[in-house]
Design a protein around this motif. Structure first.
Motif: not given
Length: 385
Positions: A40-42, A54-59, A122-124
């Protein structure tokens, strides 16, 4: 650095959240095609205060369970993200991979890759959609007197420059370059004469006119009540939502609306159209305004194409004049010269094709003035819409 190749990326800077979604789709498809693991990319987000990313986790911003379910369904293994991984593909290549997948309508194909692309669209699922702040916003917008038409107005100052410098190089024959807000309003009024409420998605600080001026102009000219997100959130909207969440909220509202109007040249508009098509209950087709017609055109590509010519069919019932010239008006057996200026629009029900010339049967000029006779003109001076 590990020697195993990984399908992911660590972009420098960053694009809009919809471009990042497209890049992520490309990375997943690359993992599927090559059999290498996916990470999972940031997510990248600009800090408007100091213009740093700023970068952060996908979740943090998306519920990752739907995407994990897709990865499991197609046998794609995952590894934890680290900037030290040996990435097999760049952010830019991932984005363009998805761009071409969409352009070739891979999501409509019944093979495994086509099904994967369709599932990824449809997964986002943004986490913000389950917040009370978003629910109140959606209820306030829909609690209007009459239907609300959801639109992207890509009218910002940077878009003017982009159209002049870049889109002009690839424009379709029937494509209008920069479409200002009054021209969009005209097309909406011509297509949806009973619509009074239009929710406009735009980067408000970058618009060529103030929100108040746009609202006043559209109301006075077309009777359209323009609605903006800041009408409901106020200037304190940033206290509730992250910058990326603002775009995701706009997209969710547009996907959920009865009808949507956008442009083929925006990844936002195209992703909205794709998600509307991919929804369990298919929505009404989307419309575009960057066509030379004085009406909105209904998309037949479900959001896959950046080209107007690929997104909508030629109706054969409307033309636009390419360059000013003298045509012929045939009225009661008498021929009169008729000056047709560049950009004029003529719609008609019947026409006679004479090879190099065409005769329009009592056409309607610019959706307003009915001709009293037939118009004969050289086809080299027109674009058939």
């Amino acid at each position: 650095m590990t020697s195993a190749k990984i399908s992911s990326y660590d972009q420098h800077g960053g694009g809009g959240i919809n471009n990042q979604k497209m890049a992520l789709i490309g990375a997943v498809v690359h993992a599927f095609e090559t059999g290498i693991p996916f990470a999972f990319p940031r997510i990248s987000e600009m800090d408007q205060a100091n213009h740093n990313y700023e970068k952060y986790d996908y979740s943090v911003i998306f519920d990752d369970d739907p995407l994990k379910a897709v990865l499991k369904k197609y046998g794609i293994t995952t590894v934890p993200f680290s900037a030290d991984l040996d990435f097999d593909i760049s952010y830019e290549n991932c984005f363009w991979k998805t761009f071409h997948l969409f352009a070739h309508s891979e999501f409509l194909k019944e093979d495994l890759k086509g099904q994967l692309v369709s599932d990824l669209i449809g997964a986002f699922v943004p986490r913000v959609l389950v917040t009370s702040s978003f629910r109140r916003l959606r209820e306030a917008i829909h609690n209007r007197d009459g239907e609300v038409l959801f639109c992207q107005f890509r009218i910002e100052n940077d878009w003017i420059v982009h159209c002049r410098n870049e889109i002009i190089k690839v424009r379709s024959a029937s494509e209008e370059l920069y479409v200002d807000y009054m021209k969009i309003g005209l097309k909406i009024a011509n297509t949806f004469p009973n619509i009074r409420n239009v929710f406009i998605c735009a980067d408000e600080p970058s618009m060529p006119a103030s929100k108040e001026q746009i609202k006043l102009d559209l109301l006075q000219k077309f009777g359209i009540r323009a609605l903006f997100k800041t009408d409901f959130l106020g200037t304190s909207g940033d206290d509730f939502f992250r910058p990326n969440e603002h775009s995701l909220i706009d997209m969710a509202l547009c996907v959920d609306g009865t009808n949507f109007v956008g442009t083929t040249r925006s990844t936002f508009s195209n992703m909205v159209a794709l998600q509307r098509y991919s929804a369990e209950a298919h929505k009404e087709p989307s419309y575009i305004y960057n066509h030379m017609s004085l009406r909105l055109k209904k998309r037949v590509d479900n959001g896959a194409a950046a080209s107007v010519d690929q997104a909508v069919p030629v109706s054969g019932k409307e033309i636009v004049i390419k360059d000013t010239h003298i045509a012929k008006l045939m009225e009661n057996g008498t021929e009169h010269p008729l000056l047709l200026r560049e950009g004029a629009s003529l719609s008609f029900e019947d026409a006679v094709d004479y090879g190099e010339k065409i005769e329009l049967q009592k056409p309607l000029f610019d959706e307003r003035l009915q001709s009293t006779g037939n118009v004969i003109l050289d086809k080299s001076h027109i674009v058939m819409l």
